[in-house]
Scaffold this active site. Sequence first.
Site, PDB file in Angstrom:
ATOM      1  N   LYS A 129       0.026  37.022  11.390  1.00 18.92           N
ATOM      2  CA  LYS A 129      -0.243  35.440  10.034  1.00 18.92           C
ATOM      3  C   LYS A 129      -0.762  34.335   9.868  1.00 18.92           C
ATOM      4  O   LYS A 129      -0.942  34.557  11.289  1.00 18.92           O
ATOM      5  CB  LYS A 129       2.015  35.401  10.395  1.00 18.92           C
ATOM      6  N   HIS A 132      -0.750  27.713  10.387  1.00 19.09           N
ATOM      7  CA  HIS A 132      -1.174  27.230   8.793  1.00 19.09           C
ATOM      8  C   HIS A 132      -0.009  25.895   8.928  1.00 19.09           C
ATOM      9  O   HIS A 132      -0.214  25.433  10.099  1.00 19.09           O
ATOM     10  CB  HIS A 132      -0.332  27.917   7.144  1.00 19.09           C
ATOM     11  N   HIS A 135       2.429  25.295  11.227  1.00 20.93           N
ATOM     12  CA  HIS A 135       2.555  24.877  12.549  1.00 20.93           C
ATOM     13  C   HIS A 135       2.055  24.175  13.366  1.00 20.93           C
ATOM     14  O   HIS A 135       2.492  23.989  14.380  1.00 20.93           O
ATOM     15  CB  HIS A 135       1.512  26.387  12.747  1.00 20.93           C
TER      16      HIS A 135
END
Length: 569
Positions: A129, A132, A135
Amino acid sequence: MIQDLFAEALIAVVPELPEDQIRDAIEIPKEKTMGDFAFPCFRLAKAFRKAPAMIAPEIAEKLSGHPLFEKVQAVGPYVNVFIDKVAWTKSVLEEYEAAETFGSGTEGVKEDGSKKNIVLDYSSINIAKPFHIGHLRTTVIGNSIKKLYEFLGYNTISVNHLGDWGTQFGKMAVAYQKWGNKEEIEAKGVRGLMALYVRFHEEAKNDPSLDDEARAAFASMENGNEEILSLWRWFVKISLNEVARVYELLDVHFDSYNGESFYMDKMDGPIALLREKGLLVESEGAQVVDLSEYNMPPCIVLKSDGSSIYATRDIAAAIYRKNTYDFDKCLYITASEQILHFSQLFKVLELMGFEWAKDMVHIPYGFVSLEEGKLSTREGNVIYLEDLLNEAIAKTRDIMNEKNPDLENLEEVARQVGVGAVVFHDLFNNRIKDVTFSWDNVLNFDGETGPYVQYTFARASSVLRKAGDPELKVPDPEKLTDEYAQEIIKLIEDFPNRVREAARKYEPYIITRYTVAVATAYNKFYHEDPILTAEDEETKMARLYLTKMVTYILKTGLGLIGVAAPERM
């Protein structure tokens, strides 16, 4: 510290209260006209059998004449004191000079000289994933807390608990087998994997059987299906190669990348102990720990198909960390939506008989959302953190090319300032507050921002260079008693308190805002008090010494929140 000296003066004249209560009661008035420190007399009412407003004048009279105080006055139930400026300045200068690393401490050192261990679990990205902006918070908050505790003498162990196991890998495996292309994924990396993940959820809306396939794929993965495991290893490799670039930009490093998969062979013991303690019960086919007695829903340990869940792996991870690192504290820096999960985890560990469960702390933080709405990897509504950081660097580079095109190491300074702007913005408010991400706000280099503090550090460094970086000695404190120098002196004296408060509360924003206050005070001092053109040499050297102290405070403070301090901008 000067506050300690005030406390000692109070202790001498107020034997009716324990020393710790006296120290805890001391306040700093909001208005400068009310004094430097205040002592409320409410706690003395019972012992003195008088109203606090009658007690305050008695204490004020006893403190009058003390060489530390310029003035002592009773204001209602408060005793307000004004510290003698020379005494205050002398105290701060001596403390700064005596400390090898001013503001640091030995709180993290045991009586036998060994260091206390603190494990910090943060960032903890999900494999396959995107890394982005959602985080960013866990990463920079965790990194700052780590630096704060290291500064106070602790031994820190930073863990990136990778989300590299779970049903999502069943989804990824099914998506890749149905629609994936190896060459395309190799070329696009995590963005290619992300596209497959989004497509899976779009297709599953119309075909729920895909979710059943994903659960079956994950179960077979746990049972050793090599075809799916090889895909999983490939996904992990692609992801780690990409996130390494982001961590390099942020200058964030970890001692361990042991993720959920690491604990797959370490769960049998904890599960057996749960059974032995009679804690596991069946619920709708799953094995759970009933926590209704503690006003919590059950903690699922094994799903109905026998596969593990993240709680199972977190139990195993906690036990492993205690056995491996013998931590004094284990901190989990994750979003506030996981408060229940960690409450369940800590309670289950306590019920299993682990006394050290009390040493585990969840440090929650607020959500990050886009101006357009909530972040969602399932919908593909994200901003990649690498894109954000590179955009910030590019904008900074443009500004520097315009203002100072001949700057040495322009690329490196642009990285330090651009990345610093993003980190500083995230750490400027109380961590529990939600953040709405806006490019304009993050990349605004005016006002209370990282670039403002960094520029002030560069300005102070420039003053010292222009002076020829002289060998500076502790100055005469009487040369630093004007209001602009005093504002800095008082802020510097408070630095050790701010560090300890930030660590105790797990709140980096305390340091972030403190650096703004110091930068603002220094800029006023710089404009109002001539430094290089001071009226006499002794005053010049005193102001240069104060400038040197400011460079230390700003560089150290920025470092504690993970922001660099370039000497030229």
